[in-house]
Design a protein around this motif. Structure first.
Motif, short mmCIF file in Angstrom:
data_model
loop_
_atom_site.label_atom_id
_atom_site.label_comp_id
_atom_site.label_asym_id
_atom_site.label_seq_id
_atom_site.Cartn_x
_atom_site.Cartn_y
_atom_site.Cartn_z
N THR A 281 0.95 -1.08 0.06
CA THR A 281 -0.08 0.14 -0.01
C THR A 281 0.89 1.26 0.07
OG1 THR A 281 -1.85 -1.12 1.42
CG2 THR A 281 -1.81 1.27 1.37
N ILE B 142 -8.56 9.49 -4.01
CA ILE B 142 -8.16 8.51 -2.85
C ILE B 142 -8.61 9.49 -1.89
CG2 ILE B 142 -6.12 9.75 -2.60
CD1 ILE B 142 -6.57 5.91 -2.52
N ALA C 248 -12.23 8.17 -1.29
CA ALA C 248 -12.19 6.81 -0.81
C ALA C 248 -11.84 6.47 0.56
CB ALA C 248 -11.50 5.97 -1.64
N PHE D 202 -14.23 5.35 3.67
CA PHE D 202 -14.07 4.32 4.25
C PHE D 202 -14.00 4.45 5.84
CE2 PHE D 202 -10.90 1.26 6.23
CZ PHE D 202 -11.26 -0.17 5.90
N GLY E 33 -15.09 -1.55 2.07
CA GLY E 33 -14.03 -1.38 1.16
C GLY E 33 -14.37 -1.38 0.01
N SER F 163 -16.19 2.35 -0.57
CA SER F 163 -15.11 3.45 -0.79
C SER F 163 -14.21 3.23 -1.98
CB SER F 163 -14.14 3.19 0.50
OG SER F 163 -13.49 2.06 0.77
N SER F 164 -13.91 2.28 -2.27
CA SER F 164 -13.19 2.15 -3.39
C SER F 164 -13.83 2.51 -4.77
CB SER F 164 -12.35 0.70 -3.48
OG SER F 164 -13.45 -0.46 -3.83
N PHE G 250 -13.24 5.71 -7.00
CA PHE G 250 -12.81 5.37 -8.55
C PHE G 250 -13.92 6.49 -9.53
CE2 PHE G 250 -14.51 3.06 -12.28
CZ PHE G 250 -13.04 2.95 -12.73
#
Length: 195
Positions: A13, A32, A35, A39, A175, A178-179, A183
């Motif tokens: 990461t 990011i 995201a 999260f 996850g 949030s991803s 995106f």
């Protein structure tokens, strides 16, 4: 649960975050941040206050080059900003004529039609916005279907997030949400399926 794997994932990461920072891509930075925010807030709502504090401290902690990249958002003197703005304008101009069916899928179809609608002689391989590009490729039907799939995905994930008692399942659900959120935000600034 394995400490060796935790170290491996932490290092992987960290390498990815360094690569992301070195892209100097403002869209990726915003994606990011969104995201991570989604999260942390879904993980524990107490992170909202921490997030506000972190956002306020960012200009003092981040290197000047990154702060300057953020500050250039919306500045038409910035070549990347003006480039995208003119591509968006050309794409929207093109969609005035092709909103129903689009111009057809793929880069070659876009490249055949876009030059007739482009502004300032800017040549573009794609719309630099996933949602505009999907509409260019498939018309109004395609964008409606894409938005319906996104809506259904979030609806199912929220239902899972609310109903599940299993911590691991809840963590994976957070996850996924949030991803996808990061995106989709980044997709506002680039055609994320291009490469």
């Amino acid at each position: 649960k394995n400490n060796l794997m935790r170290i491996f994932y932490f290092l992987a990461t960290a390498v990815m975050m360094v690569c992301l920072i070195l892209t100097y891509s403002r869209g990726c930075y915003i994606g990011i941040i969104i995201a991570a925010g989604v999260f942390l807030v879904l993980l524990d709502r107490r992170f909202i206050l921490l997030g506000v504090v972190a956002l306020l401290l960012m200009p003092f902690v981040l290197p000047d080059t990154i702060v300057n990249r953020f500050m250039s958002i919306g500045n038409m003197e910035d070549s990347s900003t003006s480039y995208r703005f003119y591509i968006y304008m050309g794409t929207i101009h093109m969609l005035n004529d092709y909103w129903l069916s689009g111009v057809g899928p793929g880069q070659s179809a876009f490249n055949k039609v876009y030059p007739y609608y482009g502004y300032n002689g800017i040549c573009a391989p794609h719309a630099h916005n996933t949602f505009l590009q999907v509409m260019c490729d498939t018309g109004i039907t395609g964008i409606i279907l894409l938005l319906a799939v996104i809506y259904q995905f979030y609806k199912l994930l929220f239902r899972s997030y609310i109903d599940t008692k299993d911590k691991a399942t809840k963590l994976f659900t957070i996850g996924f949400m949030s991803s996808l959120s990061g995106f989709l935000v980044q997709s506002l600034f680039d055609y994320t399926f291009y490469n």
